[in-house]
Design an enzyme around this catalytic site. Structure first.
Site, PDB file in Angstrom:
ATOM      1  N   CYS A  30       5.830  19.956  -4.300  1.00 29.73           N
ATOM      2  CA  CYS A  30       5.909  19.617  -4.843  1.00 29.73           C
ATOM      3  C   CYS A  30       7.792  19.951  -5.391  1.00 29.73           C
ATOM      4  CB  CYS A  30       5.395  18.899  -6.478  1.00 29.73           C
ATOM      5  SG  CYS A  30       6.262  17.987  -7.823  1.00 29.73           S
TER       6      CYS A  30
ATOM      7  N   CYS B  63       3.492  14.064  -6.803  1.00 34.14           N
ATOM      8  CA  CYS B  63       2.839  14.986  -6.983  1.00 34.14           C
ATOM      9  C   CYS B  63       1.009  14.621  -6.930  1.00 34.14           C
ATOM     10  CB  CYS B  63       3.705  15.159  -8.289  1.00 34.14           C
ATOM     11  SG  CYS B  63       1.935  16.854  -9.006  1.00 34.14           S
TER      12      CYS B  63
ATOM     13  N   HIS C 218       1.223  -1.222   0.178  1.00 31.44           N
ATOM     14  CA  HIS C 218      -0.061   0.045   0.375  1.00 31.44           C
ATOM     15  C   HIS C 218       1.085   1.380  -0.212  1.00 31.44           C
ATOM     16  CE1 HIS C 218      -3.740  -2.377   1.993  1.00 31.44           C
ATOM     17  NE2 HIS C 218      -3.630  -2.321   0.952  1.00 31.44           N
TER      18      HIS C 218
ATOM     19  N   CYS D 134       7.138  20.993  -9.462  1.00 32.35           N
ATOM     20  CA  CYS D 134       6.326  22.295 -10.494  1.00 32.35           C
ATOM     21  C   CYS D 134       5.612  23.121  -9.037  1.00 32.35           C
ATOM     22  CB  CYS D 134       5.030  21.213 -10.803  1.00 32.35           C
ATOM     23  SG  CYS D 134       4.170  20.760 -10.338  1.00 32.35           S
TER      24      CYS D 134
END
Length: 285
Positions: free
Chosen positions: A172, A141, A133, A175
């Site tokens: 992130c 992101c 998991h 970006c």
């Protein structure tokens, strides 16, 4: 379970482990309970661990949903940020050290649905732990910009009265968009399996190599989310060497094996004591 029955089960289980040339540890949420971690079993248990969510009437399944990272990121990171801090502060219980000692005597791998990283803290090599998991210690992101999964180096600050995270929230590095844990959540179609997938594939190749001489020690894996149970039962289909340690659901209904209705740490220590002293053949029931 009566002490006599428990003792006989431990004796039988130790014999299964002793006779195996390889070991697979399959662990669910119950593995961490003896370290002081909540297992989120049932709404009442979850609310005892997190009273603010009881006041809000929010269940675990409602919080462990990726939609909140877009709709209410402070709520989402309040939940996961608190868990991240908790796991970073937790010391693995003595049962982990028992498993590490066993791993020194034979090839050993770990398959776990836990996202807490406790096996790595206890000394297991990263490449020997398959996290089906994902892991709370890694991020992805939310905007899916192409940035590779990265370590969760910073823990957001949490207001424990409201269980909401304070800005700045993890972002992130590629970006600047909001980050989320690299965990498979409920109803999650955006989880990135790039980190976990190769490890799972290598584990299954390893299981095929050791299948006939393999013992599986399954710990704290219930039937509500049966991922870990299925893995342990499939892995022992050829050998029949399944040791199931589960306080509430110890029954072994598929194939052969031994169920022990006791906590993880004490049972692993009892098994280790038997293995160190030598395991006599179990008497007839």
């Amino acid at each position: 379970m009566r002490s006599e029955e428990s003792g006989l089960s431990v004796q039988e289980a130790a014999a299964l482990i002793r006779d195996a040339s390889a070991l697979l540890v399959c662990a669910g949420a119950g593995m961490g309970v003896d370290s002081g971690l909540p297992d989120f079993r049932g709404t009442e248990g979850f609310w005892r661990a997190y009273p603010p969510y009881a006041r809000l009437g929010l269940r675990f399944e409602e919080l462990a949903d990726p939609v909140h990272f877009a709709d209410d990121p402070a709520l989402a990171w309040g939940f996961y940020g608190h868990r991240l801090a908790l796991y970073r502060q937790t010391v693995p219980h003595a049962g982990f050290a028992v498993l590490r000692r066993w791993a020194e005597d034979r090839p050993t791998r770990v398959f776990t649905s836990n996202v807490d990283g406790q096996f790595q803290v206890a000394g297991f090599a990263e490449q020997d732990v398959a996290e089906v998991h994902g892991s709370i210690h890694h991020l992805q992101c939310l905007a899916d910009c192409g940035q590779e999964i990265w370590p969760a180096d910073e823990v957001p600050e949490i207001d424990e009265t409201t269980m909401r995270a304070r800005a700045p929230l993890p972002s992130c590095p590629g970006c600047g968009a909001l980050a989320r844990p690299n965990i498979l959540m409920f109803g999650d179609w955006s989880w990135d399996p790039a980190r976990s997938g190769p490890g799972l594939q290598k584990l299954h190749e390893w299981i095929r190599t050791h299948r006939r001489d393999l013992a599986v020690v399954e710990i704290g894996a219930g039937t509500a989310v049966p991922t870990v149970r299925r893995e342990s039962e499939l892995a022992t289909a050829a050998s029949g060497r399944l040791v199931r340690i589960n306080v509430r659901e110890p029954e072994v209904r598929h194939g052969r094996g031994v169920g022990i209705a006791e906590p993880a740490a004490a049972t692993l220590q009892a098994l280790d004591d038997r293995l160190r002293d030598g395991v006599p053949p179990p008497r007839d029931r």
